[in-house]
Design a protein around this motif. Structure first.
Motif, PDB file in Angstrom:
ATOM      1  N   UNK A 221       0.724  -1.121   0.069  1.00  0.00           N
ATOM      2  CA  UNK A 221      -0.034   0.047  -0.028  1.00  0.00           C
ATOM      3  C   UNK A 221       0.844   1.347   0.030  1.00  0.00           C
ATOM      4  N   UNK A 222       0.904   1.772   1.243  1.00  0.00           N
ATOM      5  CA  UNK A 222       1.654   3.063   1.309  1.00  0.00           C
ATOM      6  C   UNK A 222       2.847   3.187   0.935  1.00  0.00           C
ATOM      7  N   UNK A 223       3.495   2.318   0.939  1.00  0.00           N
ATOM      8  CA  UNK A 223       4.961   2.320   0.397  1.00  0.00           C
ATOM      9  C   UNK A 223       5.341   2.992  -0.684  1.00  0.00           C
ATOM     10  N   UNK A 224       4.436   2.763  -1.526  1.00  0.00           N
ATOM     11  CA  UNK A 224       4.703   3.408  -3.113  1.00  0.00           C
ATOM     12  C   UNK A 224       4.963   4.857  -2.941  1.00  0.00           C
ATOM     13  N   UNK A 225       4.173   5.588  -1.824  1.00  0.00           N
ATOM     14  CA  UNK A 225       4.266   6.934  -1.488  1.00  0.00           C
ATOM     15  C   UNK A 225       5.866   7.355  -1.369  1.00  0.00           C
ATOM     16  N   UNK A 226       6.683   6.510  -0.958  1.00  0.00           N
ATOM     17  CA  UNK A 226       7.732   6.654  -0.179  1.00  0.00           C
ATOM     18  C   UNK A 226       9.050   7.424  -1.197  1.00  0.00           C
TER      19      UNK A 226
ATOM     20  N   UNK B 193      13.031   1.587  -1.871  1.00  0.00           N
ATOM     21  CA  UNK B 193      13.946   0.411  -1.725  1.00  0.00           C
ATOM     22  C   UNK B 193      13.928  -0.049  -0.329  1.00  0.00           C
ATOM     23  N   UNK B 194      14.337   0.989   0.670  1.00  0.00           N
ATOM     24  CA  UNK B 194      14.476   0.588   2.102  1.00  0.00           C
ATOM     25  C   UNK B 194      13.074   0.052   2.447  1.00  0.00           C
ATOM     26  N   UNK B 195      11.871   0.400   2.401  1.00  0.00           N
ATOM     27  CA  UNK B 195      10.804   0.033   2.756  1.00  0.00           C
ATOM     28  C   UNK B 195      10.441  -1.287   2.281  1.00  0.00           C
ATOM     29  N   UNK B 196      10.755  -1.329   0.944  1.00  0.00           N
ATOM     30  CA  UNK B 196      10.451  -2.803  -0.032  1.00  0.00           C
ATOM     31  C   UNK B 196      11.174  -3.928   0.684  1.00  0.00           C
ATOM     32  N   UNK B 197      12.568  -3.518   0.934  1.00  0.00           N
ATOM     33  CA  UNK B 197      13.329  -4.760   1.563  1.00  0.00           C
ATOM     34  C   UNK B 197      13.005  -4.997   3.015  1.00  0.00           C
ATOM     35  N   UNK B 198      12.337  -3.956   3.817  1.00  0.00           N
ATOM     36  CA  UNK B 198      11.807  -4.461   5.297  1.00  0.00           C
ATOM     37  C   UNK B 198      10.555  -5.281   4.993  1.00  0.00           C
ATOM     38  N   UNK B 199      10.084  -5.019   3.810  1.00  0.00           N
ATOM     39  CA  UNK B 199       8.639  -5.741   3.695  1.00  0.00           C
ATOM     40  C   UNK B 199       8.728  -7.279   3.247  1.00  0.00           C
ATOM     41  N   UNK B 200       9.702  -7.263   2.275  1.00  0.00           N
ATOM     42  CA  UNK B 200      10.277  -8.623   2.073  1.00  0.00           C
ATOM     43  C   UNK B 200      10.728  -9.493   3.097  1.00  0.00           C
ATOM     44  N   UNK B 201      11.321  -8.952   4.067  1.00  0.00           N
ATOM     45  CA  UNK B 201      11.839  -9.508   5.093  1.00  0.00           C
ATOM     46  C   UNK B 201      10.814  -9.837   5.905  1.00  0.00           C
ATOM     47  N   UNK B 202       9.933  -9.367   6.208  1.00  0.00           N
ATOM     48  CA  UNK B 202       8.841  -9.394   7.093  1.00  0.00           C
ATOM     49  C   UNK B 202       7.788 -10.586   6.483  1.00  0.00           C
ATOM     50  N   UNK B 203       7.764 -10.651   5.184  1.00  0.00           N
ATOM     51  CA  UNK B 203       7.039 -11.533   4.481  1.00  0.00           C
ATOM     52  C   UNK B 203       7.804 -13.015   4.600  1.00  0.00           C
ATOM     53  N   UNK B 204       8.903 -12.752   4.428  1.00  0.00           N
ATOM     54  CA  UNK B 204       9.855 -14.293   4.564  1.00  0.00           C
ATOM     55  C   UNK B 204       9.737 -14.566   6.166  1.00  0.00           C
ATOM     56  N   UNK B 205       9.668 -13.854   6.856  1.00  0.00           N
ATOM     57  CA  UNK B 205       9.576 -14.290   8.454  1.00  0.00           C
ATOM     58  C   UNK B 205       8.154 -14.973   8.523  1.00  0.00           C
ATOM     59  N   UNK B 206       7.082 -14.509   8.113  1.00  0.00           N
ATOM     60  CA  UNK B 206       5.615 -14.779   8.225  1.00  0.00           C
ATOM     61  C   UNK B 206       5.746 -16.117   7.356  1.00  0.00           C
ATOM     62  N   UNK B 207       6.195 -16.499   6.362  1.00  0.00           N
ATOM     63  CA  UNK B 207       6.047 -17.662   5.742  1.00  0.00           C
ATOM     64  C   UNK B 207       7.258 -18.768   5.808  1.00  0.00           C
ATOM     65  N   UNK B 208       7.943 -18.390   6.792  1.00  0.00           N
ATOM     66  CA  UNK B 208       9.332 -19.242   6.856  1.00  0.00           C
ATOM     67  C   UNK B 208       8.956 -20.896   7.153  1.00  0.00           C
ATOM     68  N   UNK B 209       8.037 -20.792   7.861  1.00  0.00           N
ATOM     69  CA  UNK B 209       7.689 -22.212   8.269  1.00  0.00           C
ATOM     70  C   UNK B 209       6.712 -23.064   7.004  1.00  0.00           C
ATOM     71  N   UNK B 210       6.372 -22.171   6.388  1.00  0.00           N
ATOM     72  CA  UNK B 210       5.864 -23.007   4.835  1.00  0.00           C
ATOM     73  C   UNK B 210       6.950 -23.417   3.968  1.00  0.00           C
TER      74      UNK B 210
END
Ligand code: ATP
Ligand code: MG
Length: 381
Positions: free
Chosen positions: A10-15, A20-37
């Motif tokens: 969402x709002x990251x595109x306003x940044x 790139x900093x926000x995108x990398x942070x988001x990818x990291x959080x998604x990775x963490x969320x689906x790590x067990x999968x």
């Protein structure tokens, strides 16, 4: 051809330049969320993709709770050059659609042999041929088949809304005063949603409050943790402070003096956590300690900003959010909180500062705070 998930933010595109900093942070959080999968998460061409998941629905459930994610689209990825195959896939994906629809094509590959309106026309025609019950409505369709022509072709019809907000950790840290009630978990969630990494402090009055009451608070932290990416909870022994206040201070001021202790200790915990603000679940006028004057007396013992995101919410509105974020049931379990153990019969709603200071003057405030902090038990949730 393969199935994957396309994650929209969402709002990251306003940044702008910080994007790139926000995108990398988001990818990291998604990775963490689906790590067990065991899923693969990657960033390509301004898009976030997830593939190789074991359980698609569980993966979607987890990703839709990650702050910063706007929506998740189950998609099919295929080569773009064989347009006939793309048509067949579009027909298959819309086979059981009813009512009205449209095709919405986007082309980042400007060299592609058809432009977006042509793709819309061609695919729309083929879908209508094979499913004559459908009608086209380009303004308010019941369903939309999205087609993206990039280095490959992506098709998706379903857009599953996610929580929104900003990736946790991109907007600093704050410490939440977490009770076992309904309000404080909601308050913490609201601030974390803005990209703030949360830690928590809980005041525990054993044996007046039970171990089960403490477990309930930790359970709440674990629920929040799914979206907040890990919360360290500091459990602080509070019995001695409460006993001292109860014994030595005027009864109508005991709650306020106790709350001033909580704020001072919370600020010390926040400093340890490198946090820059405190969060509470207070709402104007909800109880005696939440009148404007009372809030003023608790604010005045700390220097950090105090965020109270539910300050203007009615209880019913707070409950609505609690139900949506999944904390309501646990919050409703009937265990006591230290605030309710020593409640005065007539708490001061228009407190006088001299009275508060007079009461505190009978206590070894600094000594009691140091002793409580020495008993800090840190529980990672
Ligand atoms: P909640 O539903 O969060 O318990 P409440 O309506 O019960 O809120 P109070 O008990 O007056 O309100 O507490 C106000 C705020 O003080 C809470 O929202 C929370 O931030 C903090 N607080 C209360 N009790 C505790 C506790 N035992 N440990 C940590 N923070 C607390
Ligand atoms: Mg409470």
């Amino acid at each position: 051809m393969r199935e994957l998930l396309l994650v929209r933010y969402g709002e990251i595109f306003l940044k702008g330049l910080n994007r790139p900093f926000f995108m990398r942070a988001l990818v990291k959080k998604i990775r963490h969320a689906v790590a067990e999968q065991g899923a693969k998460v990657w960033l390509h061409d301004g898009r976030i993709f997830v593939s190789d998941f074991q359980d698609r629905d569980e993966c979607i459930r987890r990703i839709t709770r990650v702050f910063g994610v706007h929506s998740v689209c189950p998609a099919v990825e295929m080569p773009k050059d064989d347009f006939e195959a793309v048509c067949r896939q579009a027909v298959a994906m819309t086979a059981n659609w009813k009512g009205t629809f449209k095709v919405s094509a986007r082309r980042s590959d400007k060299q592609y042999f058809m432009d977006s309106p042509q793709i819309n026309m061609e695919l729309g025609g083929r879908i209508l041929e094979s499913n004559p019950a459908l009608r086209v409505d380009v303004k308010h369709p019941d369903s939309t088949l999205n087609v993206e022509i990039r280095d490959l072709c992506y098709l998706y019809g379903q857009v599953i809304p996610a929580v929104g907000g900003m990736p946790v950790g991109t907007n600093g840290r704050a410490t939440l005063l977490l009770s076992g009630g309904i309000d404080s978990p909601v308050a913490g969630w609201m601030i974390a949603k803005r990209g703030v990494q949360i830690s928590a402090v809980h005041f525990h009055s054993y044996p007046y409050t039970s171990d089960r009451a403490k477990e309930k608070v930790l359970d709440l932290a674990r629920i929040l943790s799914e979206s907040c990416c890990g919360i360290r909870v500091h459990v602080i022994p509070f019995t001695k402070i409460q006993m001292e206040i109860h014994e030595k201070c005027p009864e109508e001021y005991t709650t306020l003096i106790m709350r001033r202790f909580m704020m001072r200790i919370a600020q010390r915990v926040a400093e340890k956590e490198h946090a820059e603000a405190l969060i509470t679940g207070e709402s104007i006028g909800q109880v005696a300690s939440q009148t404007m004057q009372a809030l003023g007396t608790t604010d005045s013992v700390v220097t950090m900003p105090v965020f109270r995101p539910v300050i203007g919410f009615d209880k019913s509105e707070i409950i609505e959010v609690a139900q949506r974020i999944g904390t309501f049931e646990t919050s409703s379990l009937p265990y006591e909180d230290c605030c309710t153990v020593f409640t005065p019969r007539h708490p001061a709603t228009h407190p006088k500062m001299e009275k508060i200071l007079e009461g505190e003057g009978r206590l070894d405030v600094d000594g009691l705070i140091e002793e409580a902090l020495a008993g800090d038990e840190v529980v990672p949730c």
